[in-house]
Design an enzyme around this catalytic site. Structure first.
Site, PDB file in Angstrom:
ATOM      1  N   ARG A  20       0.796  -1.157  -0.066  1.00 19.85           N
ATOM      2  CA  ARG A  20      -0.038  -0.128  -0.163  1.00 19.85           C
ATOM      3  C   ARG A  20       0.889   1.343  -0.028  1.00 19.85           C
ATOM      4  NH1 ARG A  20      -3.426  -3.369   3.877  1.00 19.85           N
ATOM      5  NH2 ARG A  20      -1.636  -3.308   5.110  1.00 19.85           N
ATOM      6  N   ILE A  21       1.865   1.207   0.863  1.00 17.89           N
ATOM      7  CA  ILE A  21       2.608   2.670   1.143  1.00 17.89           C
ATOM      8  C   ILE A  21       3.548   2.703  -0.190  1.00 17.89           C
ATOM      9  CG2 ILE A  21       4.220   3.921   2.500  1.00 17.89           C
ATOM     10  CD1 ILE A  21       2.667   2.618   4.938  1.00 17.89           C
ATOM     11  N   ASP A  30       9.965  -6.554  -4.733  1.00 14.71           N
ATOM     12  CA  ASP A  30       9.045  -7.317  -3.832  1.00 14.71           C
ATOM     13  C   ASP A  30       8.989  -8.855  -3.858  1.00 14.71           C
ATOM     14  OD1 ASP A  30       6.405  -8.127  -2.133  1.00 14.71           O
ATOM     15  OD2 ASP A  30       5.860  -5.717  -2.096  1.00 14.71           O
ATOM     16  N   MET A  54       8.790  -2.297   3.641  1.00 16.42           N
ATOM     17  CA  MET A  54       8.381  -3.680   3.882  1.00 16.42           C
ATOM     18  C   MET A  54       8.241  -4.027   5.161  1.00 16.42           C
ATOM     19  SD  MET A  54      12.292  -5.682   3.103  1.00 16.42           S
ATOM     20  CE  MET A  54      11.857  -6.728   4.499  1.00 16.42           C
ATOM     21  N   PRO A  55       7.398  -4.901   5.722  1.00 13.15           N
ATOM     22  CA  PRO A  55       7.217  -5.116   7.175  1.00 13.15           C
ATOM     23  C   PRO A  55       8.627  -5.451   7.911  1.00 13.15           C
ATOM     24  CG  PRO A  55       6.349  -6.798   5.832  1.00 13.15           C
ATOM     25  CD  PRO A  55       7.023  -6.234   4.898  1.00 13.15           C
ATOM     26  N   ALA A 111       9.852   2.589   7.383  1.00  6.22           N
ATOM     27  CA  ALA A 111       9.079   1.316   7.476  1.00  6.22           C
ATOM     28  C   ALA A 111       9.231   0.976   9.065  1.00  6.22           C
ATOM     29  CB  ALA A 111       9.542   0.369   6.684  1.00  6.22           C
ATOM     30  N   ARG A 112      10.191   0.165   9.380  1.00  2.00           N
ATOM     31  CA  ARG A 112      10.620  -0.203  10.776  1.00  2.00           C
ATOM     32  C   ARG A 112      12.280   0.226  11.124  1.00  2.00           C
ATOM     33  NH1 ARG A 112       6.461   0.910  11.608  1.00  2.00           N
ATOM     34  NH2 ARG A 112       4.551  -0.311  12.569  1.00  2.00           N
ATOM     35  N   ASP A 135      12.666   7.911   9.593  1.00  2.00           N
ATOM     36  CA  ASP A 135      11.336   8.235  10.391  1.00  2.00           C
ATOM     37  C   ASP A 135      11.202   7.251  11.400  1.00  2.00           C
ATOM     38  OD1 ASP A 135       8.806   9.700  10.688  1.00  2.00           O
ATOM     39  OD2 ASP A 135       7.893   7.811  10.018  1.00  2.00           O
ATOM     40  N   GLU A 187      13.887   3.289  19.148  1.00  2.00           N
ATOM     41  CA  GLU A 187      12.963   4.302  19.372  1.00  2.00           C
ATOM     42  C   GLU A 187      11.908   4.050  20.408  1.00  2.00           C
ATOM     43  OE1 GLU A 187      11.060   4.672  15.368  1.00  2.00           O
ATOM     44  OE2 GLU A 187       9.141   3.633  15.992  1.00  2.00           O
ATOM     45  N   HIS A 203       8.883   9.048  14.105  1.00  7.08           N
ATOM     46  CA  HIS A 203       7.665   8.167  13.289  1.00  7.08           C
ATOM     47  C   HIS A 203       6.463   9.070  13.082  1.00  7.08           C
ATOM     48  CE1 HIS A 203       6.803   3.772  13.583  1.00  7.08           C
ATOM     49  NE2 HIS A 203       6.106   4.160  12.932  1.00  7.08           N
TER      50      HIS A 203
HETATM   51  P1  NAI Z   1       1.516  -3.689   2.996  1.00  5.84           P
HETATM   52  O1  NAI Z   1       1.648  -5.103   3.607  1.00  5.84           O
HETATM   53  O2  NAI Z   1       0.770  -2.983   2.169  1.00  5.84           O
HETATM   54  O3  NAI Z   1       3.130  -3.858   2.089  1.00  5.84           O
HETATM   55  C1  NAI Z   1       4.270  -4.363   2.487  1.00  5.84           C
HETATM   56  C2  NAI Z   1       4.771  -5.101   1.303  1.00  5.84           C
HETATM   57  O4  NAI Z   1       6.046  -5.692   1.555  1.00  5.84           O
HETATM   58  C3  NAI Z   1       4.227  -6.379   0.708  1.00  5.84           C
HETATM   59  O5  NAI Z   1       3.644  -5.986  -1.115  1.00  5.84           O
HETATM   60  C4  NAI Z   1       4.936  -7.620   0.619  1.00  5.84           C
HETATM   61  O6  NAI Z   1       4.917  -8.549  -0.050  1.00  5.84           O
HETATM   62  C5  NAI Z   1       6.354  -6.822   0.926  1.00  5.84           C
HETATM   63  N1  NAI Z   1       7.500  -7.672   1.317  1.00  5.84           N
HETATM   64  C6  NAI Z   1       7.319  -8.491   2.612  1.00  5.84           C
HETATM   65  N2  NAI Z   1       8.489  -8.994   2.642  1.00  5.84           N
HETATM   66  C7  NAI Z   1       9.335  -8.561   1.806  1.00  5.84           C
HETATM   67  C8  NAI Z   1      10.788  -8.708   1.495  1.00  5.84           C
HETATM   68  N3  NAI Z   1      11.407  -9.554   2.192  1.00  5.84           N
HETATM   69  N4  NAI Z   1      11.233  -8.031   0.540  1.00  5.84           N
HETATM   70  C9  NAI Z   1      10.498  -7.283  -0.126  1.00  5.84           C
HETATM   71  N5  NAI Z   1       9.409  -6.974  -0.015  1.00  5.84           N
HETATM   72  C10 NAI Z   1       8.776  -7.476   1.074  1.00  5.84           C
HETATM   73  O7  NAI Z   1       2.117  -2.797   4.132  1.00  5.84           O
HETATM   74  P2  NAI Z   1       2.152  -1.128   4.265  1.00  5.84           P
HETATM   75  O8  NAI Z   1       0.847  -0.818   4.793  1.00  5.84           O
HETATM   76  O9  NAI Z   1       2.537  -0.592   2.944  1.00  5.84           O
HETATM   77  O10 NAI Z   1       3.215  -0.880   5.091  1.00  5.84           O
HETATM   78  C11 NAI Z   1       4.934  -0.971   4.803  1.00  5.84           C
HETATM   79  C12 NAI Z   1       5.540  -0.577   6.142  1.00  5.84           C
HETATM   80  O11 NAI Z   1       5.323   0.651   6.606  1.00  5.84           O
HETATM   81  C13 NAI Z   1       5.414  -1.595   7.617  1.00  5.84           C
HETATM   82  O12 NAI Z   1       6.596  -1.987   7.858  1.00  5.84           O
HETATM   83  C14 NAI Z   1       4.815  -0.559   8.274  1.00  5.84           C
HETATM   84  O13 NAI Z   1       5.045  -1.061   9.482  1.00  5.84           O
HETATM   85  C15 NAI Z   1       5.048   0.982   7.965  1.00  5.84           C
HETATM   86  N6  NAI Z   1       4.430   1.694   8.600  1.00  5.84           N
HETATM   87  C16 NAI Z   1       5.297   2.990   8.826  1.00  5.84           C
HETATM   88  C17 NAI Z   1       4.449   4.081   9.481  1.00  5.84           C
HETATM   89  C18 NAI Z   1       5.062   5.132   9.746  1.00  5.84           C
HETATM   90  O14 NAI Z   1       4.354   6.264  10.476  1.00  5.84           O
HETATM   91  N7  NAI Z   1       6.340   5.508   9.701  1.00  5.84           N
HETATM   92  C19 NAI Z   1       2.784   4.038   9.175  1.00  5.84           C
HETATM   93  C20 NAI Z   1       2.408   2.796   8.665  1.00  5.84           C
HETATM   94  C21 NAI Z   1       3.064   1.752   8.499  1.00  5.84           C
END
Ligand code: NAI
Length: 350
Positions: A175-176, A195, A226-227, A254-255, A279, A284, A316
């Site tokens: 998504r992001i 991905d 990525m997560p 991300a993290r 971020d 943190e 964050h």
């Molecule tokens: P999402 O689940 O929509 O997308 C994550 C993508 O990473 C998926 O397409 C998945 O297939 C891919 N992925 C998984 N393992 C992988 C790997 N080993 N190599 C490459 N790609 C891989 O998640 P979303 O919502 O896009 O969130 C992404 C990240 O952003 C998460 O880590 C989340 O914790 C972080 N986040 C950070 C925020 C902030 O304020 N800084 C706020 C919200 C989310």
């Protein structure tokens, strides 16, 4: 009058007009306006609101409620779940994507549903990442420091590159990542993606590479979406950084655990990278989101990041927009109502 007879006619249908009772904990100042708007447009739902955390000592606040909406910072005791069950609570709805601090197994045993808000504004994070990329590529920190010293010169230290001349590599195109790709693409960048599960929505705005090394070696800006997966702790390490292009930029919203901060500092010191936008930071948890202005602060690694011209650290805050807060508040309440009405919701996580 007809109004009076309407009321009379509705009376037998008492079950439908009976109000649903929610209790909401951990209310923050920034959530108040979204909450009040939601309450005003849902007269059939009664919401008791508390700013405190839910714990064993205030569990009596659950008495007579149907559902709990919360955003805990600390886990609560087992007896709280058991008391909730006795009170007939059907759902714990968190106003967040994450739900690690809740006991999902115990809730399953007790037949209480847990819901989250998995996606509240991918664009908020994507915009933040774009902002950081522009701040670094346009050398805004360096120019600002020069200006503060009354150095108004043009010099190679602040000579910038335009995004339309750069290649952006997105690791994790969910998504992001996909939304970030769209924003960079809109400004003319070439966008690469990596991905383990490529998807068609992303394919419309980026070009997938099969091998992460192809992304690392060809990108001027790398942004991670990525997560946090255990095996990928410090994925960005000395080896990863050494493969990056000279003068490139690393962005992590991300993290924190995905980046080895010390290795990143080595890459910045050697002049390999132009800069980094973080971020998130691996340690943190102790500080974010708290105010340490008048408290002892002893994280030297974070202080080093804060002091550098070539690092933009934000606590964050990438997600932190009015739209995201509104979606979190509404998403939590709507999921709770849905579970109470229908027994389930697409956002149930247990
Ligand atoms: P999402 O689940 O929509 O997308 C994550 C993508 O990473 C998926 O397409 C998945 O297939 C891919 N992925 C998984 N393992 C992988 C790997 N080993 N190599 C490459 N790609 C891989 O998640 P979303 O919502 O896009 O969130 C992404 C990240 O952003 C998460 O880590 C989340 O914790 C972080 N986040 C950070 C925020 C902030 O304020 N800084 C706020 C919200 C989310």
């Amino acid at each position: 009058s007809s109004a009076a007879s309407d009321v009379y006619k509705r009376q037998p249908n008492i079950k439908e007009t009976m109000s649903m009772k929610l209790v909401l904990f951990n209310l923050r100042e920034d959530e108040k306006s979204a909450l009040n708007n939601w309450i005003a447009s849902h007269p059939e739902v009664e919401v008791d609101v508390h700013s405190e955390e839910l714990t064993a000592s205030n569990k009596h606040l659950l008495e007579g409620k149907d559902g709990v909406v919360l955003a805990q910072n600390k886990p609560f005791e087992k007896e709280v779940y058991e008391y909730a069950k006795e009170q007939g609570i059907k759902v714990f709805a968190t106003r967040s994507a994450g739900f690690d601090i809740y006991d999902l197994e115990l809730m399953k045993e007790l037949d209480i549903k847990m819901t989250n808000v998995p996606s509240y504004s991918p664009n908020a994070i994507a915009e933040h990442v774009l902002t950081t990329a522009l701040r670094i590529s346009r050398n805004t920190n360096k120019i600002q420091r020069n200006v503060e010293k009354h150095n108004f010169t043009w010099n190679p230290g602040i000579l910038s590159r335009e995004l339309r001349t750069l290649t952006v590599g997105v690791i994790g195109t969910g998504r992001i990542g996909t939304q970030a790709a769209k924003l960079f693409k809109a400004l003319g960048s070439k966008v690469l993606g990596y991905d383990i599960y490529p998807n068609d929505a992303a394919r419309e705005v980026l070009e997938y590479v099969d091998n992460i090394d192809d992304l690392i070696t060809n990108s001027d800006i790398i942004t991670i979406h990525m997560p946090a997966i255990k095996d990928y702790n410090h994925m960005v390490n000395d080896e990863f950084l050494s493969k990056m292009k000279d003068n490139s930029i690393l962005l992590n919203a991300a993290r924190g655990m995905l980046v080895d901060t010390k290795a990143l500092l080595r890459a910045l010191d050697s002049g390999k990278l132009l800069g980094a936008g973080l971020d998130v930071y691996e340690n943190e948890g102790k500080y974010v989101p708290k105010n340490f202005e008048d408290k002892e602060f002893d994280d030297e690694l974070l202080q080093t990041l804060i002091d550098r011209d070539d690092v933009i650290y934000t606590p964050h805050t990438a997600f932190y927009t009015e739209t995201a807060i509104q979606n979190l508040v509404e998403g939590g309440l709507e999921a709770a109502v849905e579970v109470i009405k229908t027994g389930t919701s697409a956002n149930v996580v247990n």
